[in-house]
Design an enzyme around this catalytic site. Structure first.
Site, PDB file in Angstrom:
ATOM      1  N   LYS A   1       0.926  -1.231   0.042  1.00 21.99           N
ATOM      2  CA  LYS A   1      -0.011  -0.067   0.057  1.00 21.99           C
ATOM      3  C   LYS A   1       0.880   1.157   0.124  1.00 21.99           C
ATOM      4  O   LYS A   1       1.785   1.395   0.660  1.00 21.99           O
ATOM      5  CB  LYS A   1      -0.756  -0.238   1.219  1.00 21.99           C
ATOM      6  CG  LYS A   1      -2.020   1.173   1.311  1.00 21.99           C
ATOM      7  CD  LYS A   1      -2.801   0.725   2.582  1.00 21.99           C
ATOM      8  CE  LYS A   1      -3.962   1.818   2.712  1.00 21.99           C
ATOM      9  NZ  LYS A   1      -4.941   1.733   3.834  1.00 21.99           N
TER      10      LYS A   1
ATOM     11  N   SER B   1     -10.030   1.844   2.851  1.00 20.74           N
ATOM     12  CA  SER B   1      -8.918   2.730   1.723  1.00 20.74           C
ATOM     13  C   SER B   1      -7.732   1.663   1.199  1.00 20.74           C
ATOM     14  O   SER B   1      -7.459   2.297   0.206  1.00 20.74           O
ATOM     15  CB  SER B   1      -8.038   3.419   2.553  1.00 20.74           C
ATOM     16  OG  SER B   1      -7.109   3.084   3.732  1.00 20.74           O
TER      17      SER B   1
ATOM     18  N   SER C   1     -10.055  -0.379   6.848  1.00 25.27           N
ATOM     19  CA  SER C   1      -9.232  -0.347   5.631  1.00 25.27           C
ATOM     20  C   SER C   1      -8.700  -1.588   5.238  1.00 25.27           C
ATOM     21  O   SER C   1      -8.395  -1.532   3.914  1.00 25.27           O
ATOM     22  CB  SER C   1      -8.498   0.610   5.519  1.00 25.27           C
ATOM     23  OG  SER C   1      -8.981   1.962   5.514  1.00 25.27           O
TER      24      SER C   1
HETATM   25  N1  GLN Z   1     -13.040   4.262   6.242  1.00 24.19           N
HETATM   26  C1  GLN Z   1     -12.629   4.765   7.348  1.00 24.19           C
HETATM   27  C2  GLN Z   1     -12.212   6.205   7.522  1.00 24.19           C
HETATM   28  O1  GLN Z   1     -12.228   6.681   6.393  1.00 24.19           O
HETATM   29  C3  GLN Z   1     -11.299   3.648   7.777  1.00 24.19           C
HETATM   30  C4  GLN Z   1     -10.087   3.888   7.093  1.00 24.19           C
HETATM   31  C5  GLN Z   1      -9.036   3.234   7.276  1.00 24.19           C
HETATM   32  O2  GLN Z   1      -9.345   2.254   8.069  1.00 24.19           O
HETATM   33  N2  GLN Z   1      -7.834   3.710   7.094  1.00 24.19           N
HETATM   34  O3  GLN Z   1     -11.539   6.741   8.261  1.00 24.19           O
END
Ligand code: GLN
EC number: 6.3.5.7
Length: 485
Positions: free
Chosen positions: A74, A149, A173
């Site tokens: 990532k 994400s 995410s």
């Molecule tokens: N979707 C969640 C957020 O926007 C979690 C994102 C994540 O785990 N990095 O904060």
């Protein structure tokens, strides 16, 4: 194809690491225009790394489990000399000056990475549509999002563009995109995997973890990345384990908790049915199913969307046009800051910074941040109580399968609701994983398993038993066939 399957082929010299890497690169070239999972391409380094593995094999040396198996990282994890943009314009030109600890550990295993994967900007989002560069598409149906994400990491594995990948999970995410893409994703216990070199979003919630085709591979990647690191002050000091040893096909006598709060009105009917079948599978395997109640979880999402932006507003203060990354000149330093941050951050990141600054500001701190931290404690206590009664908990990973590209982009609240099943674990610091458990209209459904702190072995064992029993849910994404000539 899996890490363990390909490792066998490599050590029996049925294929060379270079041939394997070339096959994956060729497949990636074919499907990447549709899936768009990657932000950068490291084919030259990958082929060099593969040649080095072949040289070891030719010299009769032993190789590690992950040696020579193509993966992807990532874009918020630092790999020396490589782009680490967090899918943001502000870090577009940033090249990491050092390796994250997970990368150092993978280097010892002779890992191969085909490139950095796409993500929501600074890991803020649930669909990978917040990337400053381009969205990623779901390999099962490109009209749908891959989740986020870590959408690039999940889509790349699902599409067979690489065998494994690393994601990061602050509120879901790793698990939510794994669920949407029909692959396995694990968020480890907070502190099990070093965060050194992970570009921070919300430091008290962030963890790096594996995304893989199956549970065995998940354990293999976890073996490679987990362990104490003195460069991360929140790293847990404990003896390193071989997680693959936990993979026994036996859940007899284990107690699996089903929290009622996760099975309310918002859960899609087909998903509910798939989860009920999964519960029956566990019963038939001899596990005891226990109904549990966790009354404070309903406040979890709201608390998360105060705590995470609060930490983000502080973490992202460093992108000021001075130390690194983008700089837009201004008449004076304040104007330079303003111009740089306005041009460098996308709308969702700006929204989070504003929210976070607001909830921390004097006069609002007690009403928002402090109260959210109290909720965090209540959520943790609910989990502690449930996990005293049960070995693991079983829930949906998300309320529904992957939504359509564009469906929630103008409705942040609807987007935040995609995380309702995943965020509370991060608040409690617990490990959780998502594994496929069925399909709806050709899109995969994910089941989330939640363990006790440092209970990864039990978690993996419970996941493995299901995967071995229910071979009907293991299918490759339609674009995911790689042919090894
Ligand atoms: N979707 C969640 C957020 O926007 C979690 C994102 C994540 O785990 N990095 O904060």
């Amino acid at each position: 194809m899996t890490i363990h399957g390909l490792h066998d082929k490599l050590i029996h010299r049925e294929i060379t690491a270079v041939e394997l890497t070339e096959a994956y690169l060729a497949h990636k070239d074919k499907v990447e225009p549709k899936v768009q999972a990657f932000l950068s391409d490291q084919r030259e380094t990958a082929l060099q790394q593969a040649a080095a593995v072949d040289a070891k094999l030719s010299a009769g040396q032993e190789i590690s489990m992950m040696a020579g198996i193509p993966g992807a990282i990532k874009d918020n994890i630092c790999e020396k000399g490589q782009q680490s943009s967090c899918a943001s314009h502000i870090l577009e030109s940033f090249r990491a000056p050092y390796d994250a600890t997970v990368i150092e550990r993978l280097l010892q295993q002779d890992y191969i990475s085909l490139g950095k994967t796409n993500m929501d900007e600074f890991a803020m989002g649930s669909s990978t549509e917040n990337s400053a560069f381009h969205p990623t598409y779901n390999p099962w149906n490109v009209a749908h999002v891959p989740g986020g994400s870590s959408g690039g990491s999940a889509a790349a594995v699902a599409a067979g563009e690489c065998v494994w990948s690393l994601g990061s999970d602050t509120g879901g995410s790793i698990r939510q995109p794994a669920s949407y893409c029909g692959v396995v994703g694990l968020k480890p216990t907070y502190g099990l995997v070093s965060r050194y070199g992970l570009i921070a979003y919300a430091s008290s919630l962030d963890q790096i973890g594996p995304i893989t085709q199956d549970v065995m591979d998940c354990a293999i990647v976890l073996n490679a990345i987990a362990g104490h690191d003195e460069k991360d002050s929140t790293s847990i000091c404990q003896e390193e384990k071989d997680y693959t040893k936990a993979l026994i096909r036996d859940v007899k006598g284990l107690k699996i908790g089903v929290p009622q709060e996760f099975f309310g009105d918002g859960l899609d009917a087909t998903c509910r049915q798939a989860l009920e079948e999964a519960i029956k599978t566990y019963q038939s395997l001899g596990a005891e199913i226990v109904s549990v109640s966790m009354p404070h979880l309903k406040y979890g999402l709201a608390a998360y969307y105060i705590i995470a932006p609060a930490e983000a507003s502080s973490n992202l203060a460093r992108y000021d046009g001075v130390g690194f990354g983008m700089r837009v000149p201004g008449k004076n330093i304040v104007e330079m800051y303003e111009k740089t941050r306005t041009a460098g951050f996308g709308p969702e990141v700006q929204r989070r910074i504003l929210l976070g600054t607001y909830v921390l500001s004097s006069g609002y701190y007690d009403a928002y941040y402090l109260r959210a931290m109290k909720v965090r404690t209540l959520v943790k206590q609910d989990y502690d109580k449930a996990l005293k009664q049960c070995d693991v908990l079983l829930t949906p990973t998300a309320p529904d399968v992957a939504f359509l590209v564009g469906e929630h982009v103008n409705d942040p609240l609807a987007m935040y609701l995609a995380d309702v099943c995943t965020v509370t674990l991060n608040l409690a610091g617990l490990p959780g994983m998502s594994i496929p458990c069925g399909y709806k209209n050709g899109l995969p459904i994910g089941m989330q398993l939640i363990g006790r702190a440092l209970g990864e072995e039990t978690l993996l064992r419970v996941a493995y038993a299901f995967e071995q029993e229910r071979t009907d849910v293991q299918q490759q994404a339609p674009v995911g066939e790689v042919t090894l000539s």
